[in-house]
Design a protein around this motif. Structure first.
Motif, mmCIF file in Angstrom:
data_model
loop_
_atom_site.group_PDB
_atom_site.id
_atom_site.type_symbol
_atom_site.label_atom_id
_atom_site.label_comp_id
_atom_site.label_asym_id
_atom_site.label_seq_id
_atom_site.Cartn_x
_atom_site.Cartn_y
_atom_site.Cartn_z
ATOM 1 N N LYS A 1 9.540 -45.181 -29.073
ATOM 2 C CA LYS A 1 9.862 -44.546 -27.878
ATOM 3 C C LYS A 1 11.217 -43.915 -27.768
ATOM 4 N N LYS A 2 11.603 -42.804 -28.003
ATOM 5 C CA LYS A 2 12.750 -42.066 -28.325
ATOM 6 C C LYS A 2 13.683 -42.199 -27.096
ATOM 7 N N HIS A 3 12.956 -42.504 -25.842
ATOM 8 C CA HIS A 3 14.103 -42.443 -24.624
ATOM 9 C C HIS A 3 14.317 -43.771 -24.370
ATOM 10 N N GLU A 4 13.949 -44.657 -25.072
ATOM 11 C CA GLU A 4 14.384 -45.990 -24.418
ATOM 12 C C GLU A 4 15.283 -46.631 -25.302
ATOM 13 N N ARG A 5 15.843 -48.065 -25.065
ATOM 14 C CA ARG A 5 16.946 -48.273 -25.628
ATOM 15 C C ARG A 5 16.629 -48.696 -27.223
ATOM 16 N N ASP A 6 17.310 -48.257 -28.055
ATOM 17 C CA ASP A 6 17.091 -48.163 -29.356
ATOM 18 C C ASP A 6 16.087 -47.604 -29.958
ATOM 19 N N ALA A 7 15.371 -46.660 -29.349
ATOM 20 C CA ALA A 7 14.094 -45.884 -29.730
ATOM 21 C C ALA A 7 13.157 -47.159 -30.147
ATOM 22 N N ARG A 8 12.958 -48.035 -28.823
ATOM 23 C CA ARG A 8 12.143 -49.290 -29.089
ATOM 24 C C ARG A 8 10.898 -49.039 -29.562
ATOM 25 N N SER A 9 10.488 -50.002 -30.347
ATOM 26 C CA SER A 9 9.318 -49.964 -31.090
ATOM 27 C C SER A 9 8.036 -50.798 -30.415
#
Lengths: 394, 394, 394
Positions: free
Chosen positions: C332-340
């Motif tokens: 998720k590109k908008h979340e912290r560190d592009a969270r997996s």
């Protein structure tokens, strides 16, 4: 997203050939009104260090003109059993920002009538918590410029997010509405009996613990000859969690930052026809900074106020001279380190309404305030100041 | 809180049997309108480091589509002597935040007629400070996409919080209104004579010192045959306090962060029937970063602009070709370290209104800008770019 | 600034002696509507660590009552070829602030008809990007409380700033409108063919690179007997730049923080008359945190969902029972560190509309979610919870 809800909605109404049965236009279902309050607090000031964060941040040193409130209200009775009320304030500053006058919600709620006559109502959303008459009375109506410290310290911005049930007979609902519309400075309709469950961190703050607050209130406007009095009692209980951003470095706190938060209050109101009395007192306990231990502890609190007023009409103009004395001893849980307060204050003023659209209030305040957090230990300020407010109603 | 003020308010009006005397509906007393400006500034760009913070933050490197303004205006003549105007902008970013497009107040004021014909008016609240014709002219009306650096650097967002008095004869008030409504790009009605006292830290910023700014302006729209010219003069004085969050670490400042802030300007306008001229120049002094001493000092500033325009109507469509040259030498007190500027700029564009609801402006800008703070010493950028703006009026 | 644009605007309409040709009032040109969604997510909760940032921040530990959306929409068909739509959300928190419920733009756009019948439309501003049926379907209409992770992770808040062209024949534009107004849970009118160029950093975020995203979509609502189906395909491509404030200290990233961001999706919809199906699947690539290398890398992603629903009318009341299964594997590109993420989720619920103004949705969610950034490596949560939503439509 582009669906015309109003149009859909009116499809459920009976269709007939009479003009009354035509589709309701949006502006008949929804109304807009509002008000703004501009202030200047620096006249006759004797002590620029005398301040009051919860009342008005523009008191004292480096203060100037300021908007205390800019309100726009969108509301409507959509259906005999569905009402909504949406009120942003445009004089709000986001936490942590250096620029102000952003739009932030005060009220956002809807009422669902639980019976056909809506004498029982369920209110969902962010709204005023039914604790304290002056808290529920609108700032558009209130005579003193700010609410009293004693009961207002219970709820920053008077509101929280939750579910509330109100009951009042139809005749009393009408009386409560009239007490506002006739210029008698009523509280609005929060029922004769109210009960609620809410987050407990106050308006526009997320919940920080897993417990909800509970509140209950009973209040009844009694007609005695040509006069109306309204005695009331109310209480709430819950747990309040301090936010990390409100703590000074090195202040001592409970590990979970969570403290009991309980209060009970009594109210007496005589509506001004022409003499008015409004008096409240509350006791309770909650977090409070203790300067002798540098820690935030659960401590007792108590305090109240009495306001005397008079209503005079001169032609179309209205004058409401008033005097208020108030006292508070306790913490303010929403402020830095649950700041500790001792307040004694006397205010004398007059509200002048030359037309219904405009009001001017000059008010002289004589105050003694101790307010201490870890960074301001020993801080006690005394002084006087003349405060001015110009209010526009639309 | 639920009181219907509009309903109350109209109770003071005379009640008669004629239909005109019926209760005014809320939507007759209050109106809503607005506009939005979408921009793209990257075409024909020759230097991506050429930027202008006060004009438009989407110039240059990493810029893209952006909203410069999204305005919603709620206003109304509530009473012959009471008018209000509430205008939030929905393209604003709170100071310190990384997300944008929040609603923040631009205007929030009310006018009180001081005499029966309201030729004398008292304006209270946040509104445009009467300093500079282009500053007062709405962005909805202005031809160049951004205001000139020279006079706009006086007041970020053109506005401040305070009290203003305006005087104009009824005939001139009508003429000032017509200059806008007839598409002649007027400034709106800020009187023939204006005087005001205001905080001086600009819109949506709290006062930071104990002195108020003073402003005065005289301007008169003179009919000469079929043409109208409007010469004017204006000046303000006060003390500006730099906010701590706008200072670079280690920049040298006065201990109280407070600097004189004084300006005077002259204006000449020939309204476009069909040729138009708009020219202004100002001189003054204020805080400015000095790159040779790494300090913010009180320094002289001067600069101005001239805009030539032409109004052409082709059927229902309108075209306004224009050219503007501008010059500024001085500081910008609202920017980091009271950034130092030398600006020379030439702009050529055309405003096209196919219908009144929509406008398109392509504008070519040729610019030379020196802008230096402690972190950008020696920064001078030259270049050209094509700018596009689509505007929706509702 | 005080120009009455509405008044100006109507001057271009033909003037005649018939009452129909009179000046349009502002409230005839501009309309206001809206909705609010209040939630409580803590009933029958089996795992307080099960959370979903993009869905609803009030899941799990320390959650309480919360507003997911408070929307006010100002819109109007100003001219046969000019339409505008302005929708702030009042349940938004500025990035970096600890106080919430501020007004922030969701939609701010205007449509310009490119031909006389507006079958070709140019949309300018911030609006929904035509990628994913459920993304375009309004939250006011959608049955499950939150959008699916698989397609919604493409665009935080579903929107971006740019220019879009839509084409649809008049008969299909009417059908798309009917699919919403008749309670069939349509997407609204995004044309049969859509194409757009937009910044690519999602709603209310500034562009951070010099490339634009491109998007295209084809979708057609086909009438087959009494049923309507709508198959569709869509894809976008661009480069996404991670913002510095979303990165954990020491996470490894590409030097320019910029990653490819490409997706394609297929959609199938059978509108509920009375059985409904809504299913979508997408594949693509974008930034994703890799826990085995502590770095953000370009990785493949894929996932989708299927929702089955039924529409039942009982008198004036409506019931929509539904079940949705969803799956997502990717970043998720908008979340912290592009969270997996690895997501498997099953939801069962019912939307109940006793009147058009009010809806209640109880929904049971059974979920397994892995969500890892540098600070939450190895984080996988499983559990169930009952979610409640009360929605007010005005």
């Amino acid at each position: 997203q582009q669906a015309d809800t109003t149009r859909q909605a009116t499809a459920v109404l009976p269709s007939a050939s009479q003009p009354e049965a035509r589709k309701k236009e949006w502006f008949e279902a929804v109304s807009i009104r509002g008000y703004m309050q501009l202030r200047y607090n620096r006249l006759l000031e004797t002590n620029p260090q005398l301040k009051c964060e919860q009342c008005d941040r523009s008191w004292g040193d480096n203060g100037g003109f300021s908007f205390r409130r800019i309100r726009l209200i969108v509301y409507g009775q959509l259906h005999p059993r569905v009402y909504f009320y949406l009120q942003p304030d445009f004089a709000s500053t986001p936490g942590g920002s250096n620029t102000g006058q952003f739009a932030q919600i005060r009220d956002a709620y809807f009422d669902l009538g639980l019976n056909a006559t809506s004498t029982w109502r369920l209110r969902l959303g962010q709204s005023k918590v039914p604790y304290g008459f002056e808290n529920m009375q609108s700032s558009q109506q209130r005579l003193p410029l700010d609410r009293n410290d004693a009961l207002n310290s219970a709820l920053a911005n008077e509101r929280d997010l939750g579910a509330f049930v109100y009951w009042a007979p139809a005749s009393i609902r009408k009386r409560l509405a009239t007490l506002v519309s006739e210029g008698l400075k009523g509280s609005g309709d929060y029922g004769v009996v109210g009960f609620g469950v809410f987050n407990g961190q106050a308006a526009n703050r997320s919940e920080l613990n897993n417990g909800q607050h509970l509140v209950a209130r009973v209040s009844y406007p009694i007609q005695i000859g040509s006069q109306i009095i309204e005695p009331g009692v109310q209480a709430y209980t819950g747990e309040y969690t301090l936010a990390k951003d409100q703590l000074s470095p090195r202040v001592k706190v409970r590990p979970d930052l969570t403290y009991p938060d309980d209060r009970a209050a009594a109210t007496f109101v005589l509506y001004p026809q022409p003499f008015g009395i409004q008096a409240e007192y509350n006791v309770g306990r909650g977090p409070e900074f203790n300067a002798s231990t540098d820690s935030i502890e659960t401590r007792r609190l108590h305090g109240g106020y009495a306001t005397l007023s008079y209503r005079a009409r001169v032609g179309q103009q209205q004058f409401y001279p008033f005097v208020r004395g108030q006292y508070y001893q306790g913490g303010k849980k929403h402020e830095r380190d649950a700041r500790s307060y001792s307040v004694r204050e006397l205010e004398v003023g007059v509200e002048w309404q030359p037309v219904k659209f405009f009001e001017l209030v000059p008010m002289y305040t004589l105050s003694s305030r101790r307010f201490e957090d870890l960074q301001t230990k020993g801080n006690r300020q005394r002084g006087g100041l003349l405060r001015l407010q110009a209010q526009l109603n639309f």
